[in-house]
Design a protein around this motif. Sequence first.
Motif, mmCIF file in Angstrom:
data_model
loop_
_atom_site.group_PDB
_atom_site.id
_atom_site.type_symbol
_atom_site.label_atom_id
_atom_site.label_comp_id
_atom_site.label_asym_id
_atom_site.label_seq_id
_atom_site.Cartn_x
_atom_site.Cartn_y
_atom_site.Cartn_z
ATOM 1 N N PRO A 72 0.818 -1.228 0.000
ATOM 2 C CA PRO A 72 0.000 0.000 0.000
ATOM 3 C C PRO A 72 0.842 1.265 0.000
ATOM 4 O O PRO A 72 0.487 2.265 -0.641
ATOM 5 C CB PRO A 72 -0.815 -0.125 1.293
ATOM 6 C CG PRO A 72 -0.846 -1.585 1.606
ATOM 7 C CD PRO A 72 0.487 -2.096 1.149
ATOM 8 N N MET A 101 -5.865 7.845 -0.252
ATOM 9 C CA MET A 101 -5.785 6.439 0.144
ATOM 10 C C MET A 101 -7.014 6.031 0.959
ATOM 11 O O MET A 101 -7.527 4.918 0.809
ATOM 12 C CB MET A 101 -4.506 6.180 0.944
ATOM 13 C CG MET A 101 -3.240 6.198 0.120
ATOM 14 S SD MET A 101 -1.748 5.772 1.067
ATOM 15 C CE MET A 101 -2.004 4.010 1.334
ATOM 16 N N ALA A 121 -9.533 3.199 0.057
ATOM 17 C CA ALA A 121 -9.730 2.068 0.970
ATOM 18 C C ALA A 121 -11.211 1.777 1.150
ATOM 19 O O ALA A 121 -11.642 0.610 1.111
ATOM 20 C CB ALA A 121 -9.082 2.372 2.319
ATOM 21 N N THR A 123 -0.968 -7.824 -4.742
ATOM 22 C CA THR A 123 -0.638 -6.401 -4.734
ATOM 23 C C THR A 123 0.865 -6.168 -4.617
ATOM 24 O O THR A 123 1.367 -5.132 -5.069
ATOM 25 C CB THR A 123 -1.357 -5.693 -3.572
ATOM 26 O OG1 THR A 123 -1.057 -6.370 -2.341
ATOM 27 C CG2 THR A 123 -2.859 -5.671 -3.788
ATOM 28 N N GLY A 130 -3.500 2.138 -3.427
ATOM 29 C CA GLY A 130 -2.837 1.871 -2.153
ATOM 30 C C GLY A 130 -3.827 1.635 -1.038
ATOM 31 O O GLY A 130 -3.648 0.736 -0.213
ATOM 32 N N GLY A 131 -4.884 2.454 -0.999
ATOM 33 C CA GLY A 131 -5.909 2.253 0.018
ATOM 34 C C GLY A 131 -6.618 0.931 -0.141
ATOM 35 O O GLY A 131 -6.871 0.210 0.843
ATOM 36 N N ALA A 170 -5.408 -1.725 -1.532
ATOM 37 C CA ALA A 170 -4.484 -2.813 -1.195
ATOM 38 C C ALA A 170 -4.554 -3.132 0.296
ATOM 39 O O ALA A 170 -4.387 -4.293 0.702
ATOM 40 C CB ALA A 170 -3.054 -2.429 -1.584
ATOM 41 N N MET A 171 -4.819 -2.106 1.089
ATOM 42 C CA MET A 171 -4.933 -2.328 2.533
ATOM 43 C C MET A 171 -6.227 -3.058 2.879
ATOM 44 O O MET A 171 -6.232 -4.026 3.655
ATOM 45 C CB MET A 171 -4.867 -0.984 3.270
ATOM 46 C CG MET A 171 -5.010 -1.079 4.776
ATOM 47 S SD MET A 171 -3.676 -2.010 5.581
ATOM 48 C CE MET A 171 -2.303 -0.857 5.383
ATOM 49 N N ILE A 196 -6.220 3.205 7.236
ATOM 50 C CA ILE A 196 -5.029 3.829 6.659
ATOM 51 C C ILE A 196 -4.142 4.403 7.750
ATOM 52 O O ILE A 196 -2.954 4.102 7.830
ATOM 53 C CB ILE A 196 -5.430 4.905 5.639
ATOM 54 C CG1 ILE A 196 -6.258 4.268 4.509
ATOM 55 C CG2 ILE A 196 -4.189 5.569 5.059
ATOM 56 C CD1 ILE A 196 -5.583 3.115 3.797
ATOM 57 N N GLN A 222 -0.768 6.036 6.833
ATOM 58 C CA GLN A 222 -0.001 5.393 5.765
ATOM 59 C C GLN A 222 0.333 6.370 4.645
ATOM 60 O O GLN A 222 1.404 6.296 4.028
ATOM 61 C CB GLN A 222 -0.792 4.208 5.195
ATOM 62 C CG GLN A 222 -1.107 3.104 6.188
ATOM 63 C CD GLN A 222 0.139 2.393 6.651
ATOM 64 O OE1 GLN A 222 0.876 1.815 5.870
ATOM 65 N NE2 GLN A 222 0.396 2.443 7.951
#
Length: 295
Positions: free
Chosen positions: A18, A43, A47, A135, A194-195, A197-198, A211, A214
Amino acid sequence: MLNSILLLVGITLMYSAPLVFGALGGVISERAGVVNIGIEGMMVIGAFTGAAVGYYSKNPWFGFLMAGVAGGVIALLHAVASVTFKADQTISGIAINLIGPGFAVFFCRLFFQGAAMTPPVPNKLPKIFDGLDSTVALALILTIILWFVLYKTKWGLHIRAVGENPAAADTMGINVTRVRYTCVIISGVLSGFGGAAMTLAIINQFTQTAISGQGFIALAAVIFGKWKPHGAYGACLLFGFSQALTVVLGGGHFAVPSEILAMLPYVLTIVVLILFVGKSVAPKADGLPYEKGSR
């Protein structure tokens, strides 16, 4: 011993993914001369969108893609403010960091009966290579692609020229506004990834703390990595390693207080910035609005 090392490496890669997406977003935006401290907000909205769309569609990849779209839409606001209206880019980024979480919680309560978190996503993003998240591979691939684009293509030369000397780029026929808009929107798309991916590969749902800084760590990785894709990737591995340590030490036999472990990634971020920010040189026009015809 070997199993412990492999576990540490696997967790490092998982938590760095992420950050890599967010840091790559920061690299391309700032290479074009637009400071993007709104990575955190982008992000967060990514998410939520990834988890919500993944939950309703039962397709995590569709959720992942829509998270990128959501991040791009939020980034468009930043582009309008900072490029078109010449607003202070730092203030605009702070606004994005407030808007992103606000929108995420608002829509979460709207679509999930007042809850501040989504239900668990039925299907997480698939794993590859003996249990590694997909990811992780995608983050590495995008790092290589962005490096190639920036340093081996004509468009990458345009991006770097706009970030270093937009007036000179303008005289060469490069559309500064178009380049900056494109890069900021791509930055939002990558941050949205990226968000997602978390929430689609690691924790499996959106929460208000999913997040939790992050985006700011990703921004630190951009600076530590000297605004280069491969440098940012290496910095994200370092920060991912610090997060992996909190997991491994927290679940081991070491008497380390959980509060200390939780602080590790953020303390490392501060230390890295203190030691390296003075040695890193940003693109010359980074953060400076461009007026056509100015010198």
